[in-house]
Design an enzyme around this catalytic site. Sequence first.
Site, PDB file in Angstrom:
ATOM      1  N   GLU A  76       0.815  -1.224   0.000  1.00  0.00           N
ATOM      2  CA  GLU A  76       0.000   0.000   0.000  1.00  0.00           C
ATOM      3  C   GLU A  76       0.846   1.270   0.000  1.00  0.00           C
ATOM      4  O   GLU A  76       0.365   2.334   0.374  1.00  0.00           O
ATOM      5  CB  GLU A  76      -0.939   0.010   1.213  1.00  0.00           C
ATOM      6  CG  GLU A  76      -1.895  -1.158   1.298  1.00  0.00           C
ATOM      7  CD  GLU A  76      -2.945  -1.190   0.190  1.00  0.00           C
ATOM      8  OE1 GLU A  76      -2.817  -0.451  -0.809  1.00  0.00           O
ATOM      9  OE2 GLU A  76      -3.886  -1.984   0.333  1.00  0.00           O
ATOM     10  N   HIS A  95      -2.828   2.197   8.567  1.00  0.00           N
ATOM     11  CA  HIS A  95      -3.856   1.429   7.849  1.00  0.00           C
ATOM     12  C   HIS A  95      -4.039   0.095   8.562  1.00  0.00           C
ATOM     13  O   HIS A  95      -3.054  -0.570   8.883  1.00  0.00           O
ATOM     14  CB  HIS A  95      -3.434   1.199   6.406  1.00  0.00           C
ATOM     15  CG  HIS A  95      -4.270   0.163   5.707  1.00  0.00           C
ATOM     16  ND1 HIS A  95      -5.639   0.248   5.615  1.00  0.00           N
ATOM     17  CD2 HIS A  95      -3.938  -0.991   5.078  1.00  0.00           C
ATOM     18  CE1 HIS A  95      -6.103  -0.802   4.953  1.00  0.00           C
ATOM     19  NE2 HIS A  95      -5.091  -1.586   4.631  1.00  0.00           N
ATOM     20  N   HIS A  97      -7.176  -3.320   9.415  1.00  0.00           N
ATOM     21  CA  HIS A  97      -8.429  -3.992   9.063  1.00  0.00           C
ATOM     22  C   HIS A  97      -9.181  -4.318  10.360  1.00  0.00           C
ATOM     23  O   HIS A  97      -9.413  -5.487  10.657  1.00  0.00           O
ATOM     24  CB  HIS A  97      -8.155  -5.299   8.305  1.00  0.00           C
ATOM     25  CG  HIS A  97      -7.374  -5.163   7.040  1.00  0.00           C
ATOM     26  ND1 HIS A  97      -6.983  -6.249   6.285  1.00  0.00           N
ATOM     27  CD2 HIS A  97      -6.906  -4.073   6.372  1.00  0.00           C
ATOM     28  CE1 HIS A  97      -6.312  -5.834   5.219  1.00  0.00           C
ATOM     29  NE2 HIS A  97      -6.237  -4.523   5.254  1.00  0.00           N
ATOM     30  N   TYR A 116     -20.500  12.285  19.588  1.00  0.00           N
ATOM     31  CA  TYR A 116     -19.740  13.522  19.346  1.00  0.00           C
ATOM     32  C   TYR A 116     -18.268  13.280  19.029  1.00  0.00           C
ATOM     33  O   TYR A 116     -17.598  14.115  18.405  1.00  0.00           O
ATOM     34  CB  TYR A 116     -19.906  14.505  20.516  1.00  0.00           C
ATOM     35  CG  TYR A 116     -19.081  14.193  21.739  1.00  0.00           C
ATOM     36  CD1 TYR A 116     -17.768  14.641  21.850  1.00  0.00           C
ATOM     37  CD2 TYR A 116     -19.606  13.456  22.799  1.00  0.00           C
ATOM     38  CE1 TYR A 116     -17.001  14.360  22.967  1.00  0.00           C
ATOM     39  CE2 TYR A 116     -18.855  13.171  23.914  1.00  0.00           C
ATOM     40  CZ  TYR A 116     -17.543  13.616  23.999  1.00  0.00           C
ATOM     41  OH  TYR A 116     -16.776  13.328  25.091  1.00  0.00           O
ATOM     42  N   HIS A 158     -12.458  -3.546   2.645  1.00  0.00           N
ATOM     43  CA  HIS A 158     -11.020  -3.576   2.926  1.00  0.00           C
ATOM     44  C   HIS A 158     -10.704  -3.257   4.396  1.00  0.00           C
ATOM     45  O   HIS A 158     -10.334  -4.142   5.145  1.00  0.00           O
ATOM     46  CB  HIS A 158     -10.328  -2.587   1.963  1.00  0.00           C
ATOM     47  CG  HIS A 158      -8.843  -2.647   1.976  1.00  0.00           C
ATOM     48  ND1 HIS A 158      -8.070  -2.238   0.908  1.00  0.00           N
ATOM     49  CD2 HIS A 158      -7.963  -3.035   2.929  1.00  0.00           C
ATOM     50  CE1 HIS A 158      -6.782  -2.400   1.207  1.00  0.00           C
ATOM     51  NE2 HIS A 158      -6.705  -2.878   2.428  1.00  0.00           N
ATOM     52  N   TYR A 211      -7.606  18.310  21.501  1.00  0.00           N
ATOM     53  CA  TYR A 211      -7.940  17.159  22.332  1.00  0.00           C
ATOM     54  C   TYR A 211      -7.271  15.913  21.760  1.00  0.00           C
ATOM     55  O   TYR A 211      -7.040  15.801  20.576  1.00  0.00           O
ATOM     56  CB  TYR A 211      -9.454  16.949  22.347  1.00  0.00           C
ATOM     57  CG  TYR A 211      -9.899  15.800  23.231  1.00  0.00           C
ATOM     58  CD1 TYR A 211     -10.060  15.980  24.598  1.00  0.00           C
ATOM     59  CD2 TYR A 211     -10.118  14.543  22.699  1.00  0.00           C
ATOM     60  CE1 TYR A 211     -10.440  14.938  25.406  1.00  0.00           C
ATOM     61  CE2 TYR A 211     -10.504  13.481  23.506  1.00  0.00           C
ATOM     62  CZ  TYR A 211     -10.668  13.692  24.854  1.00  0.00           C
ATOM     63  OH  TYR A 211     -11.030  12.639  25.655  1.00  0.00           O
TER      64      TYR A 211
HETATM   65  P1  13P Z   1       1.347  -5.317   3.247  1.00  0.00           P
HETATM   66  O1  13P Z   1       1.852  -6.505   4.055  1.00  0.00           O
HETATM   67  O2  13P Z   1       1.906  -5.322   1.846  1.00  0.00           O
HETATM   68  O3  13P Z   1       1.568  -4.032   3.986  1.00  0.00           O
HETATM   69  O4  13P Z   1      -0.204  -5.494   2.992  1.00  0.00           O
HETATM   70  C1  13P Z   1      -1.130  -5.620   4.026  1.00  0.00           C
HETATM   71  C2  13P Z   1      -2.428  -4.963   3.730  1.00  0.00           C
HETATM   72  O5  13P Z   1      -3.177  -4.735   4.638  1.00  0.00           O
HETATM   73  C3  13P Z   1      -2.781  -4.571   2.355  1.00  0.00           C
HETATM   74  O6  13P Z   1      -3.915  -3.756   2.370  1.00  0.00           O
END
Ligand code: 13P
Length: 218
Positions: A76, A95, A97, A116, A158, A211
């Site tokens: 990514e 990032h 999941h 809020y 995702h 904050y």
């Molecule tokens: P990477 O291991 O390449 O960072 O990928 C993990 C991922 O969450 C791709 O969206």
Amino acid sequence: MSNMCEQTKRQSIIDACREMNRLGINQGTSGNISLRHDGGMLITPTSVPYDAMRVEQIVFMELDSAPEAGQRPSSEWRFHRDILKARPEVNAVVHAHPPFATILAIMGREIPPLHYMIACAGGETIRCAPYATFGTAELSHHAVAALESRSACLLAHHGMIAVGASLAKAMWLAVEVETLARQYHGCLQIGTPPLLSKAEIENVRSRMAGYGVGGGDS
Ligand code: 13P
């Protein structure tokens, strides 16, 4: 942040990755983190389990180019690079999941102003970017657009992205987004939650400037 030496930044990225797993906002090798550094970015390597990740595996990339031969940055790297380019006030991109944020993302739902604390993400909604294949320029384009005047967004089918002036702030927000997603998911089991107005979210935003982790812009 800017005074942090490179080794400290590399270690802080690994520590944050392990913290994501510990907090349950990530699984396996999913997710990735970048930190602005020296005109470019430091980013997690692709597909390395966080427990086994070493500081020398963190990849440095310029913001105006693709990975060099032999480098193995996160798949990514495009959206990390493009967010850091588009948002000079942002120094860290997280990032992940997380289960509840990803449930909403699968359903293509943005998070509405049901609590809020959504103001911490910069506005009255946390948008859900349309789906595009992981690692593509199309996904990066959608992510940058969904983050406009926001510090967090969902990615359809995702996961989520949280950004901040520091890694601590981006991590704090990532946890907060998952909390909001969990609250929204819970409300949807009972019915349609009543929402706060855009004006009230603006009111909260002005009251909570600074904050969160570290207060100011560290
Ligand atoms: P990477 O291991 O390449 O960072 O990928 C993990 C991922 O969450 C791709 O969206």
